[in-house]
Write a protein that holds these residues in place. Sequence first.
Motif, PDB file in Angstrom:
ATOM      1  N   ILE A   1     -16.425  18.362  -2.446  1.00 23.30           N
ATOM      2  CA  ILE A   1     -17.743  18.634  -3.008  1.00 23.30           C
ATOM      3  C   ILE A   1     -18.262  17.437  -3.797  1.00 23.30           C
ATOM      4  CG2 ILE A   1     -17.013  19.624  -5.223  1.00 23.30           C
ATOM      5  CD1 ILE A   1     -19.212  21.769  -4.783  1.00 23.30           C
ATOM      6  N   SER A   2     -17.350  16.550  -4.204  1.00 17.24           N
ATOM      7  CA  SER A   2     -17.734  15.356  -4.954  1.00 17.24           C
ATOM      8  C   SER A   2     -17.891  14.136  -4.052  1.00 17.24           C
ATOM      9  CB  SER A   2     -16.688  15.075  -6.042  1.00 17.24           C
ATOM     10  OG  SER A   2     -16.543  16.179  -6.897  1.00 17.24           O
ATOM     11  N   GLU A   3     -17.816  14.315  -2.737  1.00 17.44           N
ATOM     12  CA  GLU A   3     -17.986  13.242  -1.756  1.00 17.44           C
ATOM     13  C   GLU A   3     -16.947  12.135  -1.921  1.00 17.44           C
ATOM     14  OE1 GLU A   3     -22.253  12.248  -0.741  1.00 17.44           O
ATOM     15  OE2 GLU A   3     -22.571  13.275  -2.666  1.00 17.44           O
ATOM     16  N   MET A   4     -15.724  12.541  -2.206  1.00 16.41           N
ATOM     17  CA  MET A   4     -14.646  11.575  -2.332  1.00 16.41           C
ATOM     18  C   MET A   4     -14.013  11.289  -0.976  1.00 16.41           C
ATOM     19  SD  MET A   4     -12.950  12.944  -5.916  1.00 16.41           S
ATOM     20  CE  MET A   4     -11.735  11.636  -6.041  1.00 16.41           C
ATOM     21  N   LEU A   5     -13.266  10.192  -0.900  1.00 14.37           N
ATOM     22  CA  LEU A   5     -12.575   9.780   0.314  1.00 14.37           C
ATOM     23  C   LEU A   5     -11.130  10.246   0.224  1.00 14.37           C
ATOM     24  CD1 LEU A   5     -13.911   6.106   0.307  1.00 14.37           C
ATOM     25  CD2 LEU A   5     -14.952   8.108   1.402  1.00 14.37           C
ATOM     26  N   ILE A   6     -10.647  10.955   1.255  1.00 12.63           N
ATOM     27  CA  ILE A   6      -9.334  11.591   1.194  1.00 12.63           C
ATOM     28  C   ILE A   6      -8.402  10.970   2.233  1.00 12.63           C
ATOM     29  CG2 ILE A   6      -8.079  13.761   1.352  1.00 12.63           C
ATOM     30  CD1 ILE A   6     -10.692  15.208   0.684  1.00 12.63           C
ATOM     31  N   PRO A   7      -7.323  10.308   1.793  1.00 16.20           N
ATOM     32  CA  PRO A   7      -6.346   9.768   2.738  1.00 16.20           C
ATOM     33  C   PRO A   7      -5.407  10.871   3.227  1.00 16.20           C
ATOM     34  CG  PRO A   7      -5.638   9.305   0.515  1.00 16.20           C
ATOM     35  CD  PRO A   7      -6.973   9.999   0.397  1.00 16.20           C
ATOM     36  N   ALA A   8      -4.839  10.657   4.389  1.00 15.75           N
ATOM     37  CA  ALA A   8      -3.871  11.599   4.945  1.00 15.75           C
ATOM     38  C   ALA A   8      -2.491  10.954   4.973  1.00 15.75           C
ATOM     39  CB  ALA A   8      -4.278  11.994   6.360  1.00 15.75           C
ATOM     40  N   SER A   9      -1.476  11.781   5.121  1.00 14.67           N
ATOM     41  CA  SER A   9      -0.143  11.289   5.420  1.00 14.67           C
ATOM     42  C   SER A   9       0.144  11.648   6.881  1.00 14.67           C
ATOM     43  CB  SER A   9       0.893  11.910   4.473  1.00 14.67           C
ATOM     44  OG  SER A   9       2.160  11.332   4.676  1.00 14.67           O
ATOM     45  N   ASN A  10       1.405  11.551   7.305  1.00 15.94           N
ATOM     46  CA  ASN A  10       1.733  11.930   8.680  1.00 15.94           C
ATOM     47  C   ASN A  10       2.261  13.360   8.759  1.00 15.94           C
ATOM     48  OD1 ASN A  10       4.095  11.331   7.360  1.00 15.94           O
ATOM     49  ND2 ASN A  10       5.070  10.341   9.095  1.00 15.94           N
ATOM     50  N   TYR A  11       2.174  14.074   7.657  1.00 16.83           N
ATOM     51  CA  TYR A  11       2.420  15.505   7.597  1.00 16.83           C
ATOM     52  C   TYR A  11       1.728  15.984   6.334  1.00 16.83           C
ATOM     53  CZ  TYR A  11       4.963  19.675   9.130  1.00 16.83           C
ATOM     54  OH  TYR A  11       5.278  20.927   9.628  1.00 16.83           O
TER      55      TYR A  11
END
Length: 203
Positions: A137-147
């Motif tokens: 909702i704050s328009e942040m950038l979200i990184p992922a992991s491999n799980y």
Amino acid sequence: MKVLAINGSPRPDGNTAYAIGLVLGQLEQQGIETEVIQVGGKPFRGCVGCGGCSQTGRCVIDDGLNELADKMEEADGILVGTPVYYAGINGTLKCFLDRAFYSRGSKMRHKVGAGLAAVRRTGGMTALADIEHFFTISEMLIPASNYWNVIHGRAKGEAQQDVEGRQVMETLGRNMAWLLAMRQQGLATAPEYQKKQAMNFIR
């Protein structure tokens, strides 16, 4: 660049803190400054919906939250770690995030945000969703992991036995560092009008 980690566990050296440390270790290897703030166990009350922060940009409740929210506003990335008690984030962390994001959400735009959960067995996915609701909702950038960003362990130290969980956290740290670098490069190379628009929210 700096990443601020928020430990939602009341145990400052428990499994949640261990997982946070794994992520921050990877960031530090890339030269990124890190800091951990302890939220779990603090007497933060919930948001009362008074709307006072819409006038000042600061929560009207004077219990130390604003000083920690200042650190969030200054950071380039936010890492939130939570224990899981009843299939979601714990109560103190929810109170803190509600008020911090309600009063500072517009300042979080385009920062990098990641969450992680330390669980005994289940509930990690709903806890991660709880955290990421604040980011999206704050328009942040979200990184992922491999799980999914979950590590398992109940008693102190048990998370260290979760080999896959440790690998997931370290991968998350490397991917968070990469996304922070991409964000920094984007700010440096974006047209001036886009940089001004972004900085109106980021700082």
